[in-house]
Design an enzyme around this catalytic site. Structure first.
Site, PDB file in Angstrom:
ATOM      1  N   GLU A 185      26.895 -36.375  34.653  1.00 27.16           N
ATOM      2  CA  GLU A 185      26.089 -35.634  35.631  1.00 27.16           C
ATOM      3  C   GLU A 185      24.662 -36.175  35.736  1.00 27.16           C
ATOM      4  O   GLU A 185      23.723 -35.427  36.018  1.00 27.16           O
ATOM      5  CB  GLU A 185      26.072 -34.134  35.295  1.00 27.16           C
ATOM      6  CG  GLU A 185      27.435 -33.479  35.417  1.00 27.16           C
ATOM      7  CD  GLU A 185      27.387 -31.969  35.255  1.00 27.16           C
ATOM      8  OE1 GLU A 185      26.473 -31.461  34.577  1.00 27.16           O
ATOM      9  OE2 GLU A 185      28.264 -31.288  35.802  1.00 27.16           O
ATOM     10  N   GLU A 254      35.447 -31.712  36.796  1.00 29.39           N
ATOM     11  CA  GLU A 254      35.132 -30.362  36.314  1.00 29.39           C
ATOM     12  C   GLU A 254      35.317 -29.352  37.432  1.00 29.39           C
ATOM     13  O   GLU A 254      34.476 -29.244  38.323  1.00 29.39           O
ATOM     14  CB  GLU A 254      33.696 -30.275  35.776  1.00 29.39           C
ATOM     15  CG  GLU A 254      33.467 -31.020  34.473  1.00 29.39           C
ATOM     16  CD  GLU A 254      32.095 -30.729  33.871  1.00 29.39           C
ATOM     17  OE1 GLU A 254      31.452 -29.737  34.286  1.00 29.39           O
ATOM     18  OE2 GLU A 254      31.678 -31.499  32.993  1.00 29.39           O
TER      19      GLU A 254
END
Length: 829
Positions: A185, A254
């Site tokens: 991320e 995710e």
């Protein structure tokens, strides 16, 4: 180039199913624009995250098998650097950190593995998974184009890769690992790092590929991930995501199955209808790899939770709950969803999607190649619709996806939850702690008591001072007063909790960790000692430069005298003590000879250590301690920390609803429960840490509590409920492209006890007709078949599971042309 070959040579992939002999399969892993390609074949893959340190090795086989049974193909896990290298160059791969054993057990269950090395993981883990010693390397800057950091990152990444290669765990060697991830991320924060971010991410990609794992690498939330790295999506919805190259597949690393819990917050949950809708939309619009974060969340044992203020429970409203039990109907509904998607696999992988509008907020996507055809009908609005597709009429509930594996017949609709997905209403039974001794205690002294205390001018940052070896740091200062005048001390702190042992305490929260406290004091003539105890509750784990977020009393600390003058104490010489005296003495093991056993047990007193022995409650199911009655602290069972407890931290009284409408976009604060109540009262105690008798429980109570009020808690199944209507499709496992066979099969209600040794013992409610209400509060509607109860009792009582066809042929016709459903509530023993 349509397909990017990642492996240099084909190898074997060993899959051992249960205790059967292993079978060698080719596992050359590559990818093209549609999917991962394993041994020359595109694959539709369902993945689920399980973090090995958040459970125990004895739990792993059951967690992995339940994942497999739920339709999961791949297990995704981070690699936790701080757990594996707590001291530089001193490694730990044992117990809960036995990564090799975890991966081998996944292979034994017939599962692939996605290894997210990072090594930054976020994950609501303390300091984002980094070991804190990184912070003290001269000249280091984390997660940017910085040579000291890159050297450490490469060294640890190579360490993990070499370990996996040594154990032959990559698919290129015959193992289960088909994917690896580098960074995590970073695209969410890279703008803060300026031009160095781009050179860093290019370096990280090149470094990872140079390690020659023989499997593809991914970067999540990284739009500029350089070839051959696959950029992937994280979020509640990823159907609109497109990779940064037409040569890369659409992957979702995710899919947040719920959200994490913070101390002081309400409990978040995500309705399964919405979660299934998000999955259905992703596969409808070209996705072929989807991962649930989390499939099993588990527990933040010890001091591993980050945040700050992340709770000890990391349940995440996952399909497998914190204790490893099936969360129904989420697990069962998703299992059927996975079956329906796999029925479409040949068509999904044969071609690209073709999407057309069927009206406002309604669209159809078709995959057709030769003789194979699959279709998805989506209603993205908040009202039900009836549409015509390929000459047939279909009723589409709001915010749902219907899956048609043959482009004609609906096998599954994401909003119709009751298909073989029993709702389980759990409850916890309290049981008094039983043992051969009562509580004993040791007072934790206030202020400086350890020989390693030291004095420095000015207020020191807590993280720099403690190196996170303890939650606790004492700040102590001696001042002289001529007349003992009344006064006030104003303290400013970065948090997270502050106790002033002049008088009082203060606490930050997950939204603002800073603490500000004004404490009235009365000084005595002569020497006065001010003792301040600063407490961390997990270190920052997310955000740009999160590693530089400080903690502790940063000041100013101002003494305000009654005459109106003020003295800034911030720059004076303070004495510091890292940790508690009891920590230095090893009181958490319970072995000290200093424990006091008297009838006058001190309660509701801050800074007390408590100990008692106990016997393990009977049974083999999950076990927790209910800490109601305690304040805040940490608990150890037989020397192992079960985590921080804080049952007095209460969630806000507003923001929760009795029910949450799954229709419309989901966010972390949309669906909340437990408002006005403690964020967490139950704390998982792994049974593998226990003996039958003679166990030791140690508590350090920080605020003040009564240990005699705590109790063991074991989960019980309060009720099993299911409701299936005449309009539901047949169970997915009975789906057939033969419409006549499908109609003949019809909808079926199924019940199954959650534990292997249980049977259905009673039917609390049963109605075929127009039953109203929800599980635990069903009631008859205007239409009800009088013989429903006896028919269901005959079919189910005494069996572990039962199935009943929902039709007039089973129950008779109670009310003409009215659409009917069957609702049942049962108990298992």
């Amino acid at each position: 180039m349509k397909r990017r070959e990642i492996l240099a040579a084909a190898a074997c992939f060993v899959v051992a199913v249960a205790a059967a002999a292993t079978t060698a399969l080719g596992a050359n892993v590559s990818y093209d624009h549609r999917a991962l390609v394993i041994d020359g074949k595109r694959r539709v893959l369902i993945s689920g995250s399980i973090h090995y340190p958040r459970s125990t090795p004895d739990m792993w086989p059951d967690l992995l098998q339940k994942s497999k049974d739920g339709g999961v193909d791949v297990i995704e896990t981070y690699v936790f650097w701080s757990g594996h290298e707590p001291v530089q160059n001193q490694y730990n791969f044992e117990g809960r950190y036995d990564l090799v054993q975890f991966i081998k057990l996944a292979a034994k269950a017939g599962l692939y593995v996605h290894l997210r090395i990072g090594p930054y993981v976020c994950a609501e883990w303390n300091y984002g998974g980094f070991p804190l010693w990184l912070h003290f390397i001269p000249g280091i800057q984390l997660r940017t184009d910085n040579e000291p950091y890159k050297a450490e990152m490469k060294r640890f990444t190579a360490k993990i890769v070499d370990l996996m290669k040594k154990e032959k765990l990559y698919a290129s060697q015959g193992g289960p690992i088909i994917l690896s991830q580098i960074e995590n991320e970073y695209g969410n924060v890279d703008s803060a790092y300026g031009p160095a971010a781009k050179t860093y991410i290019n370096w990280a990609a090149k470094m990872a590929v140079s390690l020659n794992t023989g499997v593809p690498w991914v970067m999540c939330q990284q739009k500029d991930a350089p070839d051959p790295i696959i950029n992937t999506c994280n979020g509640f919805y990823c159907d609109q995501f497109t990779p940064n190259s037409n040569n890369k597949p659409k992957m979702w690393t995710e899919n947040w199955s719920g959200w994490f819990l913070s101390f002081g917050g309400a409990v978040p949950y995500r309705p399964v209808e919405d979660l299934a809708f998000a999955v259905g939309r992703f596969f409808q619009l070209g996705g072929t790899f989807q991962n649930y974060y989390m499939y099993h969340g588990g527990t933040n044992f010890g001091r591993t939770s980050g945040g700050p203020f992340i709770s000890t429970s990391y349940d995440y409203d996952a399909p497998l709950d914190e204790y490893g039990q099936l969360r129904q109907p989420k697990w069962g509904h998703l299992k059927d969803l996975h079956k329906a998607i796999k029925l479409c696999e040949d068509a999904l992988l044969a071609t690209d999607p073709a999407t057309t509008s069927l009206g406002s907020n309604v669209e159809a996507t078709t995959y057709k190649s030769g003789s194979v055809c699959a279709a998805f009908l989506a209603n993205t609005g908040t009202s039900d619709k009836t549409v015509t597709f390929s000459g047939n009429s279909y009723k589409l509930p709001a915010w749902s996806v219907s899956i048609l594996p043959d482009c004609k017949t609906v096998a599954f609709n994401t909003a119709k939850v009751w298909i073989n997905a029993v709702t389980v209403v759990p409850s916890f039974t309290r049981e008094a702690i039983d043992g051969d001794s009562d509580w004993s205690w040791i007072d934790e002294p206030v202020g400086i008591t350890k020989d390693d205390a030291f004095t420095k001018p000015g207020l020191q940052d807590q993280i720099n001072t403690t190196s996170d070896q303890s939650d606790y740091l004492w700040y102590s200062l001696s001042i002289n007063s001529e007349d003992g005048a009344g006064s006030q001390i104003d303290v400013e702190s970065l948090g997270h909790v502050l106790h002033t042992f002049v008088n009082g305490s203060a606490t930050g929260n997950s939204n603002n960790a800073k603490v500000s406290e004004d404490v009235p004091v009365t000084l005595v003539a002569g020497k006065n000692t001010i003792d301040l105890l600063s407490v961390t509750v997990g270190l920052q784990n997310y955000g740009a430069f999160f590693d530089l977020k400080g903690a502790g009393i940063t000041g100013p600390v101002v003494l305000k005298l009654k005459n109106g003058s003020a003295i800034d104490l911030s720059s004076q010489k303070w004495t510091y003590q890292v940790g508690l005296k009891g920590e230095g003495l090893g009181l958490s093991s319970g072995d000290s000879a200093q424990w006091v056993s008297q009838s006058s047990l001190p309660t509701m007193k801050p800074l007390v250590w408590y100990k008692r022995s106990f016997n393990t409650p009977g049974g083999d199911g999950p076990l927790a301690i209910d800490f109601t009655g305690m304040g805040k602290g940490e608990a150890w069972v037989n020397g192992q920390s079960i985590g921080r407890y804080w049952p007095t931290n209460i969630a806000p009284s507003s923001g929760c609803t009795d029910s949450c409408d799954y229709r419309g976009s989901y966010g972390a604060n949309k669906c909340l429960k437990n408002c006005g109540k403690p964020s967490q009262t139950l704390y998982h105690v792994p049974r593998s840490w226990l003996k039958s008798t003679g166990n030791t429980l140690v508590l350090f109570e920080e605020n003040g509590g009564d240990p005699t009020k705590i109790a063991f808690a074991t989960p019980q199944v309060g009720s099993l409920c299911a409701q299936v209507s005449e309009t539901h499709p047949s169970p997915v496992h009975k789906w057939s492209s033969d419409l006549r066979a499908q109609t003949k099969s019809g909808p079926v209600l199924s019940l199954s006890c959650p534990h292997p040794n249980q049977v259905i013992s009673s039917i609390k409610y049963a109605s075929y007709g127009t039953p109203q209400g929800t599980c635990g509060s069903f009631n008859n509607g205007q239409c009800h078949s009088q013989n429903t109860l006896s028919i269901v009792q005959k079919a189910c009582i005494g069996s572990k599971n039962c199935s009943i066809k929902v039709s007039n042929s089973t129950f008779g016709e109670p009310c003409g042309l009215v659409r009917k459903s069957l609702a049942v509530e049962a108990s298992c023993t």
